[in-house]
Scaffold this motif. Sequence first.
Motif, PDB file in Angstrom:
ATOM      1  N   LEU A   1      30.060 -36.748 -21.000  1.00 42.43           N
ATOM      2  CA  LEU A   1      29.058 -35.743 -21.363  1.00 42.43           C
ATOM      3  C   LEU A   1      27.774 -36.417 -21.835  1.00 42.43           C
ATOM      4  O   LEU A   1      27.810 -37.503 -22.425  1.00 42.43           O
TER       5      LEU A   1
ATOM      6  N   GLN B   1      24.581 -32.234 -24.463  1.00 48.07           N
ATOM      7  CA  GLN B   1      25.695 -31.330 -24.134  1.00 48.07           C
ATOM      8  C   GLN B   1      26.776 -31.394 -25.209  1.00 48.07           C
ATOM      9  O   GLN B   1      27.336 -30.372 -25.612  1.00 48.07           O
ATOM     10  N   LEU B   2      27.025 -32.583 -25.687  1.00 46.84           N
ATOM     11  CA  LEU B   2      28.063 -32.783 -26.692  1.00 46.84           C
ATOM     12  C   LEU B   2      27.697 -32.115 -28.011  1.00 46.84           C
ATOM     13  O   LEU B   2      28.529 -31.446 -28.649  1.00 46.84           O
TER      14      LEU B   2
ATOM     15  N   SER C   1      25.725 -29.583 -28.406  1.00 50.23           N
ATOM     16  CA  SER C   1      25.794 -28.132 -28.205  1.00 50.23           C
ATOM     17  C   SER C   1      27.227 -27.630 -28.339  1.00 50.23           C
ATOM     18  O   SER C   1      27.476 -26.555 -28.903  1.00 50.23           O
ATOM     19  N   ILE C   2      28.185 -28.420 -27.844  1.00 52.51           N
ATOM     20  CA  ILE C   2      29.596 -28.048 -28.001  1.00 52.51           C
ATOM     21  C   ILE C   2      30.012 -28.130 -29.470  1.00 52.51           C
ATOM     22  O   ILE C   2      30.711 -27.255 -29.982  1.00 52.51           O
ATOM     23  N   TYR C   3      29.543 -29.181 -30.153  1.00 51.83           N
ATOM     24  CA  TYR C   3      29.865 -29.337 -31.580  1.00 51.83           C
ATOM     25  C   TYR C   3      29.337 -28.160 -32.408  1.00 51.83           C
ATOM     26  O   TYR C   3      29.868 -27.850 -33.484  1.00 51.83           O
TER      27      TYR C   3
ATOM     28  N   ILE D   1      29.546 -25.107 -31.857  1.00 50.61           N
ATOM     29  CA  ILE D   1      30.418 -23.930 -31.825  1.00 50.61           C
ATOM     30  C   ILE D   1      31.330 -23.880 -33.057  1.00 50.61           C
ATOM     31  O   ILE D   1      31.573 -22.804 -33.619  1.00 50.61           O
TER      32      ILE D   1
END
Length: 404
Positions: free
Chosen positions: A131, A135-136, A138-140, A142
Amino acid sequence: MMPEVRDAFNLTGVGVGGIATTRELASGIISLPGGIVTDMLRKYWGWVLAACMALFGIGWLVIGLSPIYPLLLVGMALVAIAASIWHLPAMSALSHHFSHHRGSALSFHGVGGQIGDAIAPVATGFLLIVLAWNQLISIYAIAPLLLTFLVFWAFRDLGKTAGNQAQESTPKEQLVASRALLKNGRLLAITLVAGLRGMAFVAYIPFLALYLNDALQMSAQARGAHLTILVIVGIVSTPITGFLSDKFGRKLILIPGMIFLCIMTVLLVPYGQGWILIAILALLGTFLFSDQPILTAAALDVVGEGVAATTLGVISFSRFILSAASPIIAGLLYNANVTYPFYYIAALFAVAAIIMFMIPLPKLQAAGHHGHDDHGHDDHGHDDHGHDDHGHDDHGHDDHGHNH
């Protein structure tokens, strides 16, 4: 992720320092008024903590979606504001409920975050294989957004149980008590030490990551593993040093610890290779994370009930304002020579140790003589009023007779 972020935005060392400086300025500006307001909103601490958790997620999402450097700084500011306010009610409640184990309680407060700090570098290093950094992140983002509801449910009654006297303070009384903190000489001296320590810490982590990348040519996975060593040792040592500070006194732990950090930082540059580097990082971890909770406990030892969050706000404000320029300074030094920031950091630890040596701190009373710590009462069934060993602070009075 710092090397990847640097390359994505084509930043110099000063640009990297600007990210950390934004974090420090945002934290500092919000912490002083935030501390006063937090004490006033004691009954609503559950809402405050839930709002902070939501703001964490929003901030990381802004960073992950940032197409330009200024927007990335906005996201970092949001994260910093959330972090700064989060600790005010959390640490205030711990300080009240465990008034005779304050060093231990505040040290344990940081362990949860340190566990995350230990896992994150390794996980991030491997995830960066598949990733992109944005992107990473943005996932974190959540995770804290989902945790917002759990945080509110878990802490909805937190402020309602943290001392009836403090709840009954009027806004005017709160402001009077807050102003009195600025006249407490020992508190201001401890704040200066915390500021110098903060200057060293905020320069340490980002430029250590860059040094491992640039000077030692480490991959993201190797960088993550080395930084994790630093944090894992801190997870073990932080509660131990907090307990020892309760038992033997704050200065007996803080001064040798800061001197030790100074020495290890100086040794990092000429000997930081291979197994020796791992050993130095492990030794640095013994005190790098544990000194701040003990400094906070020392400050709370000398102030009064009802102004805990305000005291934390004063300390945080001063520390963050002092720290704000430090990453820029370290960035300029890094541009000149990648080893220079470490000598700068070592000097900061040395000066902090000297000042700490000269601060007269109140003698701590043994916890075993004070009944039920978890309810904040002394052996006579009354709340601890924060008196030092002579019952008074620098000016002959405690700060309105209250402790947080």
